[in-house]
Design an enzyme around this catalytic site. Structure first.
Site, PDB file in Angstrom:
ATOM      1  CG  HIS A 106       1.938  -4.032 -21.195  1.00 27.15           C
ATOM      2  ND1 HIS A 106       2.036  -4.787 -20.054  1.00 27.15           N
ATOM      3  CD2 HIS A 106       2.385  -2.789 -20.865  1.00 27.15           C
ATOM      4  CE1 HIS A 106       2.510  -4.032 -19.074  1.00 27.15           C
ATOM      5  NE2 HIS A 106       2.740  -2.812 -19.545  1.00 27.15           N
ATOM      6  CD  GLU A 107       3.445   0.039 -23.348  1.00 26.07           C
ATOM      7  OE1 GLU A 107       2.994   1.085 -22.851  1.00 26.07           O
ATOM      8  OE2 GLU A 107       4.260  -0.698 -22.749  1.00 26.07           O
ATOM      9  CG  HIS A 110      -0.113   1.572 -19.821  1.00 24.69           C
ATOM     10  ND1 HIS A 110      -0.218   1.583 -18.451  1.00 24.69           N
ATOM     11  CD2 HIS A 110       0.904   0.710 -20.109  1.00 24.69           C
ATOM     12  CE1 HIS A 110       0.683   0.785 -17.924  1.00 24.69           C
ATOM     13  NE2 HIS A 110       1.388   0.227 -18.905  1.00 24.69           N
ATOM     14  CG  HIS A 116       2.220  -2.075 -14.699  1.00 22.34           C
ATOM     15  ND1 HIS A 116       3.397  -1.373 -14.746  1.00 22.34           N
ATOM     16  CD2 HIS A 116       1.827  -2.225 -15.979  1.00 22.34           C
ATOM     17  CE1 HIS A 116       3.699  -1.121 -16.003  1.00 22.34           C
ATOM     18  NE2 HIS A 116       2.759  -1.628 -16.778  1.00 22.34           N
TER      19      HIS A 116
END
Length: 145
Positions: A106-107, A110, A116
């Site tokens: 998930h990170e 970024h 999101h």
């Protein structure tokens, strides 16, 4: 591969662009050796994904934020990525490895996409599938447990 020397011009395929340069854990927490092992394992597991997306993380760090539902942070597109490794209710209990790996994935998204939004979740789904394929080939206990 040796890191580039000061002033050396390097191509985007150089290994420096697709791995974590520094890994650190909270040394004052119980069982910091296990924390380092978990974070290193996750970093090693996502290395091929980072390579294919030309991502880098300068500092991958364990953190233990006071907000119980905060699992990770990515600062400045990979300059610093922080991952919660421990249960919010018990510092001595580690979260399941698949949860740690999912948070790292998930990170990493970024690094390319801040909000999101639909593009974020599409890329997260893509790299989760990539990670599952790597796990299936390598036999590591990955995203699904």
């Amino acid at each position: 591969m040796a890191p580039p020397q000061r002033g050396e011009v390097i191509g985007l395929d150089h290994a420096i662009y697709h791995h974590c340069h520094r890994i650190s854990v909270l040394e004052d927490m119980p069982d910091s050796a296990t924390a380092r092992q978990l974070l290193t394992r996750a970093a090693d597991q996502v290395r091929p994904i980072m390579a294919s997306h030309k991502w880098k993380v300068l500092s991958l760090e364990e953190f233990y934020p006071p907000t119980p539902n905060l699992l990770g942070l990515n600062t400045n597109h990979g300059q610093r990525v922080q991952i919660r490794l421990r249960s919010p209710s018990n510092r001595a209990t580690f979260l399941p490895y698949p949860s740690i790996l999912r948070t790292l994935l998930h990170e990493l998204v970024h690094n390319d996409i801040g909000p999101h939004n639909a593009q974020f979740y599409a890329l997260l789904d893509q790299i989760t599938t990539e990670c599952e394929a790597l796990v299936a080939r390598g036999g590591d206990n990955g995203v699904d447990g």
